[in-house]
Design a protein around this motif. Structure first.
Motif, short mmCIF file in Angstrom:
data_model
loop_
_atom_site.label_atom_id
_atom_site.label_comp_id
_atom_site.label_asym_id
_atom_site.label_seq_id
_atom_site.Cartn_x
_atom_site.Cartn_y
_atom_site.Cartn_z
N TYR A 21 -2.59 5.02 -6.53
CA TYR A 21 -2.12 3.85 -5.90
C TYR A 21 -2.90 2.58 -7.22
CZ TYR A 21 2.48 5.20 -3.95
OH TYR A 21 3.44 5.28 -3.63
N TRP A 63 4.04 -0.25 -1.60
CA TRP A 63 4.31 0.17 -1.93
C TRP A 63 3.89 2.69 -1.36
CZ3 TRP A 63 1.31 0.78 -7.16
CH2 TRP A 63 1.34 0.39 -7.86
N PRO A 111 6.34 4.76 -8.09
CA PRO A 111 5.70 3.98 -6.39
C PRO A 111 7.31 2.94 -7.36
CG PRO A 111 3.91 3.90 -8.41
CD PRO A 111 5.05 5.34 -8.65
#
Length: 114
Positions: free
Chosen positions: A18, A42, A108
């Motif tokens: 991420y 996310w 995501p």
């Protein structure tokens, strides 16, 4: 040059992926607090609970002590602990290709809104 093992080590952890997704989408330094907010959206946990502050702090600690230093082990990611920012600069095309594929596979939420 980054090795394939280094690429896979960077991509091994979801939170670190991420971070890399955020860096890939931004041009220039990204504040750790911005990363934490994005990662918080996310991750699967539903937002709006009383534990949001604790969750924010846990993510921030995890990033600062584990994932940001680990990400900065490659030459194209710079993490400035003092300023609380991280950036990717000059990443190899091969890394960008693998990261793009990972983003497509993982998808995501809200990735295109950063």
């Amino acid at each position: 040059m980054v090795t394939l093992d280094e690429v896979f080590e960077l991509l091994k952890d979801q939170r670190r992926r991420y971070v890399l997704y955020c860096l890939y989408e931004k041009d220039g330094p990204v504040a750790v607090s911005e990363l934490v907010e994005k990662i918080e959206t996310w991750e699967d946990d539903p937002p709006g609970t009383d534990e949001d502050i604790d969750r924010f702090e846990k993510i921030a600690l995890d990033l600062k002590h584990v994932h940001l230093p680990k990400s900065a082990e490659v030459e194209f990611i710079q993490y400035d602990k003092e300023q609380g920012v991280i950036q990717a600069q000059g990443s190899p095309e091969e890394f960008d290709a693998v990261l793009t594929i990972a983003m497509i596979i993982e998808e995501p939420e809200e990735a295109d809104e950063t």
